[in-house]
Design a protein around this motif. Structure first.
Motif, PDB file in Angstrom:
ATOM      1  N   THR A   1      35.264  45.600  20.362  1.00  0.00           N
ATOM      2  CA  THR A   1      34.680  46.838  20.633  1.00  0.00           C
ATOM      3  C   THR A   1      32.648  46.827  19.724  1.00  0.00           C
ATOM      4  N   GLN A   2      33.256  46.198  18.657  1.00  0.00           N
ATOM      5  CA  GLN A   2      31.793  45.754  18.076  1.00  0.00           C
ATOM      6  C   GLN A   2      30.960  45.168  18.184  1.00  0.00           C
ATOM      7  N   LEU A   3      31.819  44.177  18.657  1.00  0.00           N
ATOM      8  CA  LEU A   3      30.950  42.039  18.971  1.00  0.00           C
ATOM      9  C   LEU A   3      30.702  42.556  20.035  1.00  0.00           C
ATOM     10  N   SER A   4      31.177  43.758  21.081  1.00  0.00           N
ATOM     11  CA  SER A   4      30.722  43.954  22.793  1.00  0.00           C
ATOM     12  C   SER A   4      29.363  44.997  22.680  1.00  0.00           C
ATOM     13  N   GLU A   5      29.318  45.616  21.616  1.00  0.00           N
ATOM     14  CA  GLU A   5      28.334  46.245  21.191  1.00  0.00           C
ATOM     15  C   GLU A   5      26.845  45.633  20.662  1.00  0.00           C
ATOM     16  N   LYS A   6      27.206  44.469  20.299  1.00  0.00           N
ATOM     17  CA  LYS A   6      26.330  43.356  19.083  1.00  0.00           C
ATOM     18  C   LYS A   6      25.518  42.885  20.409  1.00  0.00           C
ATOM     19  N   SER A   7      26.576  41.833  21.096  1.00  0.00           N
ATOM     20  CA  SER A   7      26.554  40.927  22.134  1.00  0.00           C
ATOM     21  C   SER A   7      27.039  40.564  23.160  1.00  0.00           C
ATOM     22  N   MET A   8      27.044  40.865  24.809  1.00  0.00           N
ATOM     23  CA  MET A   8      27.999  40.580  25.783  1.00  0.00           C
ATOM     24  C   MET A   8      27.254  39.745  26.511  1.00  0.00           C
ATOM     25  N   ALA A   9      28.432  39.258  27.250  1.00  0.00           N
ATOM     26  CA  ALA A   9      27.978  38.411  28.552  1.00  0.00           C
ATOM     27  C   ALA A   9      28.953  38.417  29.654  1.00  0.00           C
ATOM     28  N   PRO A  10      29.022  38.184  30.300  1.00  0.00           N
ATOM     29  CA  PRO A  10      30.263  38.375  31.268  1.00  0.00           C
ATOM     30  C   PRO A  10      31.019  36.956  31.411  1.00  0.00           C
ATOM     31  N   TYR A  11      32.151  37.503  32.079  1.00  0.00           N
ATOM     32  CA  TYR A  11      33.226  36.523  32.560  1.00  0.00           C
ATOM     33  C   TYR A  11      32.142  35.898  34.080  1.00  0.00           C
ATOM     34  N   LEU A  12      31.406  35.015  33.651  1.00  0.00           N
ATOM     35  CA  LEU A  12      30.754  34.465  34.488  1.00  0.00           C
ATOM     36  C   LEU A  12      31.363  34.760  36.261  1.00  0.00           C
ATOM     37  N   MET A  13      32.844  33.791  36.337  1.00  0.00           N
ATOM     38  CA  MET A  13      33.586  32.709  37.237  1.00  0.00           C
ATOM     39  C   MET A  13      33.848  34.407  38.158  1.00  0.00           C
ATOM     40  N   LEU A  14      34.238  35.051  37.208  1.00  0.00           N
ATOM     41  CA  LEU A  14      35.349  35.968  37.983  1.00  0.00           C
ATOM     42  C   LEU A  14      33.718  37.287  38.293  1.00  0.00           C
ATOM     43  N   VAL A  15      33.423  37.489  37.735  1.00  0.00           N
ATOM     44  CA  VAL A  15      32.663  38.866  37.552  1.00  0.00           C
ATOM     45  C   VAL A  15      31.302  38.321  39.219  1.00  0.00           C
ATOM     46  N   HIS A  16      30.822  37.410  38.785  1.00  0.00           N
ATOM     47  CA  HIS A  16      29.279  37.014  39.768  1.00  0.00           C
ATOM     48  C   HIS A  16      30.022  36.153  40.945  1.00  0.00           C
ATOM     49  N   PHE A  17      31.234  35.740  40.850  1.00  0.00           N
ATOM     50  CA  PHE A  17      31.086  34.294  41.663  1.00  0.00           C
ATOM     51  C   PHE A  17      33.240  34.321  41.982  1.00  0.00           C
ATOM     52  N   GLY A  18      33.487  35.620  41.986  1.00  0.00           N
ATOM     53  CA  GLY A  18      34.471  35.185  42.963  1.00  0.00           C
ATOM     54  C   GLY A  18      34.705  35.716  44.126  1.00  0.00           C
ATOM     55  N   GLU A  19      34.040  35.701  45.275  1.00  0.00           N
ATOM     56  CA  GLU A  19      33.800  35.035  46.625  1.00  0.00           C
ATOM     57  C   GLU A  19      34.075  34.201  47.457  1.00  0.00           C
ATOM     58  N   GLY A  20      33.906  34.510  48.370  1.00  0.00           N
ATOM     59  CA  GLY A  20      34.035  33.131  49.487  1.00  0.00           C
ATOM     60  C   GLY A  20      34.894  32.070  49.646  1.00  0.00           C
ATOM     61  N   THR A  21      35.957  31.641  50.195  1.00  0.00           N
ATOM     62  CA  THR A  21      37.118  31.273  51.430  1.00  0.00           C
ATOM     63  C   THR A  21      37.366  29.701  51.574  1.00  0.00           C
ATOM     64  N   PRO A  22      38.080  29.461  50.195  1.00  0.00           N
ATOM     65  CA  PRO A  22      38.276  29.821  48.818  1.00  0.00           C
ATOM     66  C   PRO A  22      37.205  30.619  48.184  1.00  0.00           C
ATOM     67  N   THR A  23      37.167  31.018  46.636  1.00  0.00           N
ATOM     68  CA  THR A  23      35.953  31.700  46.529  1.00  0.00           C
ATOM     69  C   THR A  23      35.970  30.782  45.466  1.00  0.00           C
ATOM     70  N   THR A  24      34.028  30.742  45.032  1.00  0.00           N
ATOM     71  CA  THR A  24      33.323  29.913  44.299  1.00  0.00           C
ATOM     72  C   THR A  24      34.112  29.394  43.052  1.00  0.00           C
ATOM     73  N   LYS A  25      35.244  30.473  42.224  1.00  0.00           N
ATOM     74  CA  LYS A  25      35.700  30.520  41.439  1.00  0.00           C
ATOM     75  C   LYS A  25      36.757  29.598  41.277  1.00  0.00           C
ATOM     76  N   THR A  26      37.733  29.867  42.413  1.00  0.00           N
ATOM     77  CA  THR A  26      39.246  29.047  42.548  1.00  0.00           C
ATOM     78  C   THR A  26      38.962  27.478  42.773  1.00  0.00           C
ATOM     79  N   THR A  27      37.361  27.856  43.754  1.00  0.00           N
ATOM     80  CA  THR A  27      36.808  26.251  43.613  1.00  0.00           C
ATOM     81  C   THR A  27      36.879  25.454  42.272  1.00  0.00           C
ATOM     82  N   PHE A  28      36.065  25.827  41.694  1.00  0.00           N
ATOM     83  CA  PHE A  28      35.500  25.891  39.647  1.00  0.00           C
ATOM     84  C   PHE A  28      36.377  25.432  39.577  1.00  0.00           C
ATOM     85  N   GLU A  29      38.127  26.142  39.392  1.00  0.00           N
ATOM     86  CA  GLU A  29      39.278  25.529  38.594  1.00  0.00           C
ATOM     87  C   GLU A  29      39.644  25.021  39.399  1.00  0.00           C
TER      88      GLU A  29
END
Length: 432
Positions: free
Chosen positions: A372-400
């Motif tokens: 929690t403390q580290l998140s308050e200091k500096s935080m970034a998203p789980y890129l593929m899940l938060v922003h690229f989880g769409e598409g058929t198949p999803t871009t996340k799945t394609t990357f994986e």
């Protein structure tokens, strides 16, 4: 004779209509099928079936549900959990059939949106406590209509777990940059210790590890913002460098790691055969159960340069919603209100060593407090899940899937980047 004929036709029509109502096919978008269940007698308990992919949490949910049932003796909740890799198929089958489930655990972001948009869920906007949850968390549980369809469960962090004793015995300092991670891994390998207990059989584990390693190559939120605005692409050098680093790490993973399960990787870590393990913060509960005396600590993502930001990679880990086909919507809403309460949030955090998404909950586990403390200091998203989880198949799945192909030498780094960008091009619209 005329009256008899009319009577006969009337009876025949009733029988035909009854037969049709009892054998309808599954609707295209979230309707009910089958014969409606008989309403329970007044005062008789109603049973709600609750689906989850967290098989590890069965014992804890028995405790949570018992607390709920003390206050609501006429509502019984049956917790049914299945393997995470099988969950989507089982849930989709139940929702399509319109039977078998009342409370559903929902994948976050596009995972919730797709099910909500298909008409399989009830909106929860008017349920007590739901709108008190942070809007940034609720964004992971909305449909395209911006209605709320899930109560966010927890905030997860992707971290590097490390064995403090192994590091101390071998005179090693926890790494904060990419170069330091390589140096530490080389030293551990010389001692016949597996540096990183990584599994690759389930492809999602690869994008999670990448979410921690990636910022060391492309930086943190500035790069993500540019990516979302369309100013950079997955085929740019900075992102390709992040893929190269994942490829280079393979030498420090267990032999044939692409073929092993995550449970095998966990075992390597908690038995001391491996010094580090990259996964979600929810693994704290697993390690507490399997090896309560394991001397572990956590590291956030790696800095791009020495002394730079080491971002904590965060995301909302699913939510709980109500199947539209439930025969007991009012009772289901009562249970959802419980899941949105501080009482549940605190129990959830205390028993499972997790950070609850419910406002006002204070984690008691020291490592959850540290996250929690580290998140308050500096935080970034789980890129593929938060922003690229769409598409058929999803871009996340394609990357994986492409990463798996990279590790078994079927494709190269360039192809991983190209496939990922090609997937995003099909649906992703840059922010203005």
């Amino acid at each position: 004779m005329r009256r008899v004929g009319v009577w006969f036709i009337s009876v025949l029509l009733v029988l035909v209509m009854a037969a049709c109502s009892g054998n309808g096919s599954a609707p295209a978008s979230g309707g009910q099928t089958g014969t409606p269940a008989a309403e329970p007698a007044k005062g008789e308990p109603v049973e709600l079936v609750m689906y989850s992919w967290r098989t590890e949490d069965k014992e804890a949910y028995a405790k949570f549900i018992a607390e709920f049932e003390k206050k609501h003796p006429t509502i019984k909740v049956k917790f049914k959990s299945v393997k995470s890799t099988e969950y989507n198929t089982i849930l989709n089958n139940s929702l399509t059939a319109g039977t078998g489930v009342d409370i559903v655990q929902l994948r976050p972001y596009s995972g919730t949106t797709s099910i909500a948009d298909a008409g399989y869920l009830l909106p929860l906007d008017d349920i007590a406590g739901v709108k008190d949850i942070s809007q940034s968390y609720l964004d992971a549980a909305k449909g395209s209509d911006q209605k709320i369809y899930g109560v966010p469960l927890s905030i997860n962090s992707a971290v590097i777990f490390y064995n403090k004793k192994l590091f101390e015995v071998n005179g090693l300092q926890p790494p904060t940059t990419w170069d330091e991670l390589l140096q530490v891994s080389q030293e551990l390998q010389k001692k016949d210790i597996i540096p990183i207990a990584q599994a690759g059989k389930a492809a999602y584990l690869l994008s999670m590890t990448h979410s921690v390693i990636g910022p060391s190559a492309y930086g943190s939120n500035d790069y993500v913002d540019k990516l979302l605005k369309g100013e950079v692409k997955f085929t740019d050098e900075a992102f390709k460098e992040s893929i190269k680093r994942m490829q280079e790490l393979a030498q420090f993973f267990p032999p044939d790691f692409v073929a092993i399960d995550d449970k095998d990787a966990q075992a390597l870590f908690y038995t001391g055969k491996a010094a580090m393990y990259i996964n979600g913060s929810y693994r704290l509960e697993t390690f507490r159960k399997q090896s309560p005396d394991l001397p572990i600590d956590i590291l956030p993502g790696l800095a791009k340069e020495k002394g730079g930001e080491t971002p904590m990679i965060n995301w909302v880990d699913g939510s709980y919603g109500i199947a539209k086909s439930t025969k007991h919507p009012e009772e289901a809403k009562t249970f959802i209100a419980f899941l949105a309460s501080k009482e549940f949030g605190q129990m959830f955090s205390d028993d499972l060593d997790r950070l609850s998404a419910i406002s006002g909950v204070t984690p008691k586990h020291p490592l959850v407090q540290k996250m929690t403390q580290l998140s308050e200091k500096s935080m970034a998203p789980y890129l593929m899940l938060v922003h690229f989880g769409e598409g058929t198949p999803t871009t996340k799945t394609t990357f994986e899937d492409a990463m798996q192909g990279l590790y078994i030498n079927q494709i190269n780094v360039e192809k991983v980047a190209e496939d990922t960008q090609a997937s995003a091009d099909k649906w992703f619209k840059p922010k203005k």
